[in-house]
Enzyme design. Structure first.
Site, PDB file in Angstrom:
ATOM      1  N   HIS A 116       0.843  -1.210   0.000  1.00 53.76           N
ATOM      2  CA  HIS A 116       0.000   0.000   0.000  1.00 53.76           C
ATOM      3  C   HIS A 116       0.874   1.254   0.000  1.00 53.76           C
ATOM      4  O   HIS A 116       0.564   2.237  -0.687  1.00 53.76           O
ATOM      5  CB  HIS A 116      -0.898   0.028   1.243  1.00 53.76           C
ATOM      6  CG  HIS A 116      -1.899  -1.081   1.305  1.00 53.76           C
ATOM      7  ND1 HIS A 116      -1.851  -2.077   2.248  1.00 53.76           N
ATOM      8  CD2 HIS A 116      -2.983  -1.359   0.529  1.00 53.76           C
ATOM      9  CE1 HIS A 116      -2.854  -2.914   2.068  1.00 53.76           C
ATOM     10  NE2 HIS A 116      -3.553  -2.506   1.032  1.00 53.76           N
ATOM     11  N   GLY A 124      -2.977  -2.444  -6.885  1.00 45.51           N
ATOM     12  CA  GLY A 124      -1.854  -3.375  -6.999  1.00 45.51           C
ATOM     13  C   GLY A 124      -2.154  -4.464  -8.017  1.00 45.51           C
ATOM     14  O   GLY A 124      -3.292  -4.918  -8.148  1.00 45.51           O
ATOM     15  N   LEU A 167       3.146  -9.415  -0.730  1.00 44.80           N
ATOM     16  CA  LEU A 167       2.570  -8.808   0.474  1.00 44.80           C
ATOM     17  C   LEU A 167       1.054  -8.781   0.344  1.00 44.80           C
ATOM     18  O   LEU A 167       0.516  -8.485  -0.718  1.00 44.80           O
ATOM     19  CB  LEU A 167       3.096  -7.382   0.670  1.00 44.80           C
ATOM     20  CG  LEU A 167       4.594  -7.226   0.908  1.00 44.80           C
ATOM     21  CD1 LEU A 167       4.918  -5.784   1.325  1.00 44.80           C
ATOM     22  CD2 LEU A 167       5.104  -8.194   1.958  1.00 44.80           C
ATOM     23  N   VAL A 174       4.400  -5.920  -4.624  1.00 49.81           N
ATOM     24  CA  VAL A 174       5.553  -5.796  -3.721  1.00 49.81           C
ATOM     25  C   VAL A 174       5.684  -7.112  -2.957  1.00 49.81           C
ATOM     26  O   VAL A 174       4.680  -7.684  -2.513  1.00 49.81           O
ATOM     27  CB  VAL A 174       5.350  -4.608  -2.756  1.00 49.81           C
ATOM     28  CG1 VAL A 174       6.520  -4.493  -1.783  1.00 49.81           C
ATOM     29  CG2 VAL A 174       5.184  -3.309  -3.561  1.00 49.81           C
ATOM     30  N   GLN A 213      -9.019  -8.385 -10.265  1.00 50.60           N
ATOM     31  CA  GLN A 213      -9.685  -7.167  -9.789  1.00 50.60           C
ATOM     32  C   GLN A 213      -9.230  -5.959 -10.614  1.00 50.60           C
ATOM     33  O   GLN A 213     -10.047  -5.137 -11.049  1.00 50.60           O
ATOM     34  CB  GLN A 213      -9.336  -6.972  -8.306  1.00 50.60           C
ATOM     35  CG  GLN A 213      -9.668  -5.598  -7.757  1.00 50.60           C
ATOM     36  CD  GLN A 213      -9.430  -5.496  -6.258  1.00 50.60           C
ATOM     37  OE1 GLN A 213     -10.208  -6.012  -5.485  1.00 50.60           O
ATOM     38  NE2 GLN A 213      -8.367  -4.817  -5.838  1.00 50.60           N
ATOM     39  N   ASP A 265      -3.810  -8.349  -7.040  1.00 58.84           N
ATOM     40  CA  ASP A 265      -5.184  -8.807  -7.306  1.00 58.84           C
ATOM     41  C   ASP A 265      -5.474  -8.503  -8.775  1.00 58.84           C
ATOM     42  O   ASP A 265      -6.157  -7.533  -9.108  1.00 58.84           O
ATOM     43  CB  ASP A 265      -6.163  -8.112  -6.360  1.00 58.84           C
ATOM     44  CG  ASP A 265      -5.895  -8.510  -4.925  1.00 58.84           C
ATOM     45  OD1 ASP A 265      -5.883  -9.717  -4.637  1.00 58.84           O
ATOM     46  OD2 ASP A 265      -5.651  -7.624  -4.090  1.00 58.84           O
TER      47      ASP A 265
END
Ligand code: PAF
Length: 278
Positions: free
Chosen positions: A32, A145, A182, A174, A151, A148
């Site tokens: 994030h 990111g 992560l 990441v 998505q 996913d």
């Protein structure tokens, strides 16, 4: 008076300071934080970076982890402050959904495969909340990111097909030192399970090497599946697709996508592949 004749000209005409948004469900980690830093690059020093923190009930199915999803509000605020975020939007579910939930965004056929097959209704909830957050926060760019991946592809399609005036920006996954992606849900893993999760990046790297050596998509899937099944508790799916989740091409850019269970948590991962001609 101006006459504007195209959708893109009309959208470009909306006066907007650069405002880049990172949508999250909290439990923030370095993935994030990377999105926030990239959002700042896009927004510039004079623009705004906004982060939403909202555990969205409509994307969880019955019996899923909505109630126990990690909620780490104070730590999340500290991450946002450390990364120069201008504002955090954290509505309650009663507030965000106060007008009701009978109108939802239909993700179409792509919403029913892979994660959509394992979690029916999931992407309907995701697209609905993303649409609501886009309308509420009015960003010029929204960052997600690549972890996913389905998505991300669906959000991109929604923005394109419903003419949302926003640039949807995907940011590479990441990873921890051992290559594990992560994820806020990694918090569910015991120490043993976390060690076992290292099988996932080993499997994707093997898939990547097989692709570079000229393996077909079926051969890549078989080799990845063999590595995963030796250590993971269950393999939900392993597929090779095109970059937009269509059929894999004969050669060139493709995506290896998988989901596996290590203990009870389900872990998702994906990597870009280059399919070499056999
Ligand atoms: O990826 C997530 O954290 C969520 O699915 C999102 C995009 C914030 C929507 O609730």
């Amino acid at each position: 008076m101006r006459v504007i004749e195209t959708v893109s000209d009309m959208q470009a005409d909306i006066p907007q300071n650069e405002r880049a948004v990172v949508m999250t469900m909290g439990a923030l980690h370095d993935g994030h934080a990377t999105l926030m830093d990239r959002a700042r690059e896009i927004a510039g020093a004079d623009g705004q970076v906004l982060v939403s923190v909202f555990v969205n009930p409509t994307q969880f199915g019955a019996g899923e982890d909505y109630d126990r999803y990690p909620r780490t509000w104070e730590a999340d605020l500290a991450v946002c402050a450390a990364h120069g975020v201008d504002a955090v939007f954290a509505p309650t579910a009663d507030d965000l959904y106060s007008a009701g939930t009978d109108i939802m965004v239909d993700p179409g056929p792509l919403g029913t495969v892979l994660e959509g097959a394992v979690r029916p209704g999931h992407f309907r909830g995701v697209l609905t909340v993303v649409a609501k957050l886009l309308h509420t926060m009015q960003p010029s760019a929204a960052l997600f990111g690549e972890k996913d991946y389905q998505q991300l592809v669906l959000i991109r399609r929604m923005a394109e097909q419903l003419n949302f005036p926003v640039a949807v920006v995907g940011v590479p996954t990441v990873r921890d030192g051992d290559g594990v992606a992560l994820s806020s849900r990694n918090a569910y893993l015991s120490d043993d399970e976390r060690r076992t999760a290292g099988v996932i990046p080993r499997a994707t790297e093997a898939g990547r090497a097989a692709a570079a050596a000229g393996a077909t998509p079926d051969e890549i899937v078989a080799s990845v599946q063999e590595i995963l099944t030796a250590e993971a508790d269950e393999v939900d799916y392993v597929v090779v697709t095109g970059p937009d989740l269509g059929p894999a091409p004969d050669r060139g850019a493709a995506r290896l996508i998988l989901a596996a269970r290590v203990g009870s948590p389900r872990l998702l991962d994906n990597v870009p592949l280059t399919l070499a001609a056999p």
